[in-house]
Design an enzyme around this catalytic site. Structure first.
Site, PDB file in Angstrom:
ATOM      1  N   ASP A  43       0.731  -1.276   0.122  1.00  0.00           N
ATOM      2  CA  ASP A  43      -0.191   0.022  -0.102  1.00  0.00           C
ATOM      3  C   ASP A  43       0.827   1.325   0.027  1.00  0.00           C
ATOM      4  OD1 ASP A  43      -2.203  -1.737   0.196  1.00  0.00           O
ATOM      5  OD2 ASP A  43      -2.642  -1.411   2.055  1.00  0.00           O
ATOM      6  N   LYS A  65      -3.200   3.698  -2.924  1.00  0.00           N
ATOM      7  CA  LYS A  65      -4.885   4.030  -3.280  1.00  0.00           C
ATOM      8  C   LYS A  65      -4.983   5.152  -2.305  1.00  0.00           C
ATOM      9  CE  LYS A  65      -6.598  -0.674  -3.848  1.00  0.00           C
ATOM     10  NZ  LYS A  65      -7.813  -1.562  -3.554  1.00  0.00           N
ATOM     11  N   GLY A  97      -2.285  -1.606   8.759  1.00  0.00           N
ATOM     12  CA  GLY A  97      -3.251  -2.038   9.920  1.00  0.00           C
ATOM     13  C   GLY A  97      -3.213  -3.518   9.602  1.00  0.00           C
ATOM     14  N   MET A 177     -11.650   6.143   7.710  1.00  0.00           N
ATOM     15  CA  MET A 177     -11.621   6.775   6.387  1.00  0.00           C
ATOM     16  C   MET A 177     -12.947   7.909   6.525  1.00  0.00           C
ATOM     17  SD  MET A 177     -11.052   3.456   3.971  1.00  0.00           S
ATOM     18  CE  MET A 177     -12.350   2.468   4.859  1.00  0.00           C
ATOM     19  N   GLY A 206      -1.531   8.287  13.384  1.00  0.00           N
ATOM     20  CA  GLY A 206      -1.310   7.706  14.511  1.00  0.00           C
ATOM     21  C   GLY A 206      -0.041   6.750  14.700  1.00  0.00           C
TER      22      GLY A 206
END
Length: 262
Positions: A43, A65, A97, A177, A206
Protein backbone atom coordinates in the site's frame (compact mmCIF):
# COMPACT_ATOMS: atom_id res chain seq x y z
CA UNK A 1 14.54 -15.40 -6.73
CA UNK A 2 12.10 -17.10 -9.07
CA UNK A 3 11.94 -16.03 -12.67
CA UNK A 4 8.75 -14.78 -14.26
CA UNK A 5 9.81 -16.79 -17.32
CA UNK A 6 9.45 -20.12 -15.49
CA UNK A 7 5.78 -21.12 -15.78
CA UNK A 8 6.37 -24.48 -14.04
CA UNK A 9 7.45 -23.00 -10.74
CA UNK A 10 4.95 -22.13 -8.02
CA UNK A 11 5.27 -19.76 -5.12
CA UNK A 12 2.90 -18.42 -2.50
CA UNK A 13 1.47 -15.19 -1.20
CA UNK A 14 1.71 -14.01 2.38
CA UNK A 15 -0.84 -11.36 3.24
CA UNK A 16 0.83 -9.25 5.95
CA UNK A 17 -0.60 -6.58 8.22
CA UNK A 18 1.97 -3.81 8.60
CA UNK A 19 0.24 -2.17 11.55
CA UNK A 20 -0.70 1.51 11.85
CA UNK A 21 2.68 2.86 10.76
CA UNK A 22 5.41 2.58 13.36
CA UNK A 23 7.76 -0.27 12.29
CA UNK A 24 8.13 -1.20 15.96
CA UNK A 25 4.54 -2.46 15.91
CA UNK A 26 5.23 -5.13 13.28
CA UNK A 27 4.80 -8.66 14.54
CA UNK A 28 7.76 -11.03 14.56
CA UNK A 29 5.99 -13.15 11.94
CA UNK A 30 5.52 -10.08 9.72
CA UNK A 31 9.25 -9.35 9.79
CA UNK A 32 10.03 -12.99 8.99
CA UNK A 33 7.67 -12.88 6.04
CA UNK A 34 9.21 -9.70 4.69
CA UNK A 35 12.71 -11.17 4.94
CA UNK A 36 11.58 -14.11 2.80
CA UNK A 37 9.98 -12.00 0.06
CA UNK A 38 10.87 -12.07 -3.61
CA UNK A 39 8.19 -9.48 -4.37
CA UNK A 40 6.53 -6.98 -2.02
CA UNK A 41 3.23 -5.55 -3.23
CA UNK A 42 2.49 -2.72 -0.81
CA UNK A 43 0.00 0.00 0.00
CA UNK A 44 1.02 3.61 -0.44
CA UNK A 45 1.05 4.53 3.24
CA UNK A 46 3.56 1.86 4.27
CA UNK A 47 6.53 3.41 6.06
CA UNK A 48 9.80 3.05 4.12
CA UNK A 49 11.42 1.58 7.22
CA UNK A 50 8.99 -1.34 7.03
CA UNK A 51 9.95 -2.01 3.41
CA UNK A 52 13.61 -2.09 4.49
CA UNK A 53 12.99 -5.47 6.14
CA UNK A 54 12.62 -7.05 2.69
CA UNK A 55 15.81 -8.20 0.93
CA UNK A 56 17.55 -5.49 -1.03
CA UNK A 57 16.96 -7.36 -4.31
CA UNK A 58 13.27 -7.98 -3.68
CA UNK A 59 11.01 -6.25 -6.16
CA UNK A 60 8.88 -3.55 -4.53
CA UNK A 61 5.60 -2.64 -6.21
CA UNK A 62 3.41 0.18 -4.91
CA UNK A 63 -0.32 -0.13 -5.46
CA UNK A 64 -1.13 3.09 -3.64
CA UNK A 65 -4.76 4.02 -3.26
CA UNK A 66 -6.11 7.44 -2.46
CA UNK A 67 -9.64 8.73 -2.20
CA UNK A 68 -11.26 8.49 -5.66
CA UNK A 69 -7.87 7.77 -7.30
CA UNK A 70 -6.39 4.26 -7.46
CA UNK A 71 -3.08 3.37 -9.10
CA UNK A 72 -4.56 -0.06 -9.89
CA UNK A 73 -8.05 -1.43 -9.54
CA UNK A 74 -8.59 -4.21 -7.02
CA UNK A 75 -8.99 -6.72 -9.85
CA UNK A 76 -5.67 -5.59 -11.31
CA UNK A 77 -3.97 -5.95 -7.93
CA UNK A 78 -5.35 -9.46 -7.60
CA UNK A 79 -4.10 -10.36 -11.07
CA UNK A 80 -0.67 -8.90 -10.31
CA UNK A 81 -0.32 -10.98 -7.16
CA UNK A 82 -1.47 -14.17 -8.89
CA UNK A 83 0.92 -13.67 -11.81
CA UNK A 84 3.95 -13.35 -9.56
CA UNK A 85 2.94 -16.30 -7.39
CA UNK A 86 2.44 -18.48 -10.47
CA UNK A 87 5.96 -17.55 -11.52
CA UNK A 88 7.27 -19.08 -8.30
CA UNK A 89 7.82 -15.92 -6.27
CA UNK A 90 7.11 -15.54 -2.60
CA UNK A 91 4.86 -12.51 -2.72
CA UNK A 92 4.31 -10.48 0.42
CA UNK A 93 1.15 -8.41 0.08
CA UNK A 94 1.80 -5.70 2.64
CA UNK A 95 -1.22 -3.80 3.90
CA UNK A 96 -1.58 -1.07 6.51
CA UNK A 97 -3.16 -2.05 9.82
CA UNK A 98 -4.73 -5.51 9.69
CA UNK A 99 -5.54 -7.07 6.30
CA UNK A 100 -9.03 -8.10 7.39
CA UNK A 101 -10.12 -4.75 8.88
CA UNK A 102 -11.16 -2.53 5.95
CA UNK A 103 -8.13 -3.79 4.04
CA UNK A 104 -9.83 -5.85 1.30
CA UNK A 105 -7.74 -8.76 2.49
CA UNK A 106 -10.69 -11.12 2.11
CA UNK A 107 -11.01 -10.26 -1.57
CA UNK A 108 -7.33 -10.95 -2.19
CA UNK A 109 -7.44 -14.27 -0.35
CA UNK A 110 -10.43 -15.30 -2.49
CA UNK A 111 -8.58 -14.38 -5.68
CA UNK A 112 -5.47 -16.37 -4.74
CA UNK A 113 -7.51 -19.40 -3.69
CA UNK A 114 -9.57 -19.22 -6.88
CA UNK A 115 -6.30 -19.48 -8.82
CA UNK A 116 -5.46 -22.66 -6.89
CA UNK A 117 -2.49 -21.05 -5.14
CA UNK A 118 -1.19 -21.03 -1.57
CA UNK A 119 -1.95 -18.10 0.70
CA UNK A 120 -1.10 -17.31 4.31
CA UNK A 121 -2.35 -14.40 6.42
CA UNK A 122 -0.29 -12.61 9.08
CA UNK A 123 -2.48 -10.33 11.20
CA UNK A 124 -1.36 -6.84 12.12
CA UNK A 125 -2.17 -4.22 14.74
CA UNK A 126 -5.21 -2.43 13.33
CA UNK A 127 -5.14 1.34 12.92
CA UNK A 128 -7.89 1.72 15.51
CA UNK A 129 -5.99 -0.21 18.16
CA UNK A 130 -2.60 1.35 17.46
CA UNK A 131 -3.81 4.94 17.24
CA UNK A 132 -6.02 4.61 20.31
CA UNK A 133 -3.18 3.12 22.34
CA UNK A 134 -0.86 5.98 21.44
CA UNK A 135 -3.52 8.47 22.52
CA UNK A 136 -4.12 6.57 25.79
CA UNK A 137 -7.72 6.13 24.66
CA UNK A 138 -9.28 2.82 25.75
CA UNK A 139 -11.91 1.74 23.24
CA UNK A 140 -13.67 -0.28 25.94
CA UNK A 141 -13.72 0.38 29.67
CA UNK A 142 -15.59 -1.37 32.45
CA UNK A 143 -17.11 1.90 33.66
CA UNK A 144 -17.59 3.68 30.33
CA UNK A 145 -18.03 1.38 27.35
CA UNK A 146 -18.91 -2.29 27.01
CA UNK A 147 -19.12 -2.35 23.21
CA UNK A 148 -17.11 -1.03 20.28
CA UNK A 149 -18.08 -0.91 16.59
CA UNK A 150 -16.00 -0.23 13.48
CA UNK A 151 -17.44 1.40 10.36
CA UNK A 152 -16.10 2.90 7.13
CA UNK A 153 -16.82 6.59 6.66
CA UNK A 154 -16.38 6.86 2.90
CA UNK A 155 -18.65 4.10 1.67
CA UNK A 156 -21.23 4.89 -0.99
CA UNK A 157 -24.68 5.63 0.36
CA UNK A 158 -23.40 6.94 3.67
CA UNK A 159 -26.72 8.57 4.52
CA UNK A 160 -28.54 5.27 3.92
CA UNK A 161 -26.41 3.25 6.34
CA UNK A 162 -27.96 2.43 9.69
CA UNK A 163 -25.58 3.42 12.47
CA UNK A 164 -28.28 3.83 15.08
CA UNK A 165 -27.21 2.33 18.37
CA UNK A 166 -23.51 2.18 17.49
CA UNK A 167 -22.55 5.32 19.45
CA UNK A 168 -23.91 6.70 22.68
CA UNK A 169 -23.79 6.00 26.38
CA UNK A 170 -21.74 2.89 27.06
CA UNK A 171 -20.79 2.39 23.40
CA UNK A 172 -17.80 3.41 21.30
CA UNK A 173 -17.83 3.99 17.55
CA UNK A 174 -14.62 3.97 15.52
CA UNK A 175 -14.82 5.43 12.02
CA UNK A 176 -12.16 4.63 9.43
CA UNK A 177 -11.62 6.84 6.38
CA UNK A 178 -14.02 9.47 7.66
CA UNK A 179 -12.06 12.71 7.57
CA UNK A 180 -13.30 13.86 4.16
CA UNK A 181 -16.89 13.26 5.27
CA UNK A 182 -16.51 14.46 8.86
CA UNK A 183 -19.27 17.05 8.68
CA UNK A 184 -21.74 14.67 7.05
CA UNK A 185 -20.84 11.96 9.55
CA UNK A 186 -21.48 14.28 12.49
CA UNK A 187 -24.84 15.32 11.02
CA UNK A 188 -25.76 11.68 10.41
CA UNK A 189 -24.92 10.61 13.96
CA UNK A 190 -26.86 13.48 15.50
CA UNK A 191 -29.81 12.70 13.25
CA UNK A 192 -29.58 9.09 14.47
CA UNK A 193 -29.90 10.30 18.05
CA UNK A 194 -26.33 10.77 19.29
CA UNK A 195 -26.07 13.81 21.57
CA UNK A 196 -24.34 16.88 20.05
CA UNK A 197 -22.08 17.08 23.12
CA UNK A 198 -20.82 13.50 22.76
CA UNK A 199 -16.99 13.53 23.03
CA UNK A 200 -15.06 12.88 19.82
CA UNK A 201 -11.38 12.26 19.10
CA UNK A 202 -9.73 12.54 15.69
CA UNK A 203 -6.46 10.61 15.66
CA UNK A 204 -4.27 11.79 12.80
CA UNK A 205 -1.16 9.91 11.62
CA UNK A 206 -1.30 7.63 14.64
CA UNK A 207 2.07 6.12 15.72
CA UNK A 208 3.89 8.12 13.02
CA UNK A 209 5.96 11.32 13.31
CA UNK A 210 3.66 14.33 13.49
CA UNK A 211 0.74 12.41 14.95
CA UNK A 212 -2.05 14.40 16.60
CA UNK A 213 -4.92 13.49 18.91
CA UNK A 214 -7.57 16.17 18.54
CA UNK A 215 -10.58 16.20 20.86
CA UNK A 216 -13.87 18.02 20.58
CA UNK A 217 -17.63 17.45 20.73
CA UNK A 218 -19.68 15.82 17.99
CA UNK A 219 -21.42 19.04 16.92
CA UNK A 220 -18.02 20.67 16.36
CA UNK A 221 -16.31 17.76 14.60
CA UNK A 222 -16.74 18.99 11.03
CA UNK A 223 -15.56 22.49 11.91
CA UNK A 224 -12.58 21.16 13.87
CA UNK A 225 -11.39 18.94 11.03
CA UNK A 226 -11.54 21.96 8.73
CA UNK A 227 -9.86 24.50 11.00
CA UNK A 228 -7.14 22.04 12.08
CA UNK A 229 -6.63 20.95 8.46
CA UNK A 230 -6.72 17.30 9.39
CA UNK A 231 -5.35 15.00 6.72
CA UNK A 232 -5.59 11.26 6.17
CA UNK A 233 -4.62 8.82 7.49
CA UNK A 234 -6.84 9.48 10.49
CA UNK A 235 -9.52 7.70 12.45
CA UNK A 236 -12.46 9.13 14.37
CA UNK A 237 -13.52 7.85 17.80
CA UNK A 238 -16.97 8.77 19.11
CA UNK A 239 -17.87 7.96 22.70
CA UNK A 240 -17.47 8.76 26.36
CA UNK A 241 -14.14 6.89 26.46
CA UNK A 242 -12.62 9.92 24.72
CA UNK A 243 -12.81 11.66 28.11
CA UNK A 244 -10.29 9.16 29.48
CA UNK A 245 -7.63 9.94 26.90
CA UNK A 246 -6.58 13.31 28.31
CA UNK A 247 -7.24 13.26 32.04
CA UNK A 248 -5.18 16.36 32.79
CA UNK A 249 -6.93 18.74 30.41
CA UNK A 250 -10.29 17.18 29.66
CA UNK A 251 -12.41 18.99 32.25
CA UNK A 252 -11.44 22.50 31.22
CA UNK A 253 -11.46 21.67 27.51
CA UNK A 254 -14.85 20.02 27.41
CA UNK A 255 -16.41 22.55 29.77
CA UNK A 256 -15.38 25.33 27.39
CA UNK A 257 -16.72 23.42 24.37
CA UNK A 258 -19.98 22.60 26.11
CA UNK A 259 -20.58 26.32 26.67
CA UNK A 260 -20.32 26.85 22.92
CA UNK A 261 -23.27 24.54 22.31
CA UNK A 262 -25.37 25.63 25.31
Amino acid sequence: MASLLDPQSRGKVILVGAGPGDPGLLTVRAVEALKSADVVVHDGLIDARVLDYAPADAQRISVAKQRARHTLSQDAINALIVAHVKAGSIVVRLKGGDPFVFGRGGEEVEAVRAAGLTVEVVPGVSAALGCAAEAMLPLTHRDWSSAVSFVAGQCKGLSDQDWSGLAGQGRTLVIYMGVANARAIADKLMADGVAPDMPVAVLERGTLPGSRALRTLLADMGDMVERERVQSPAIIVVGEVVLLSDAENRLATFAHQAESFA
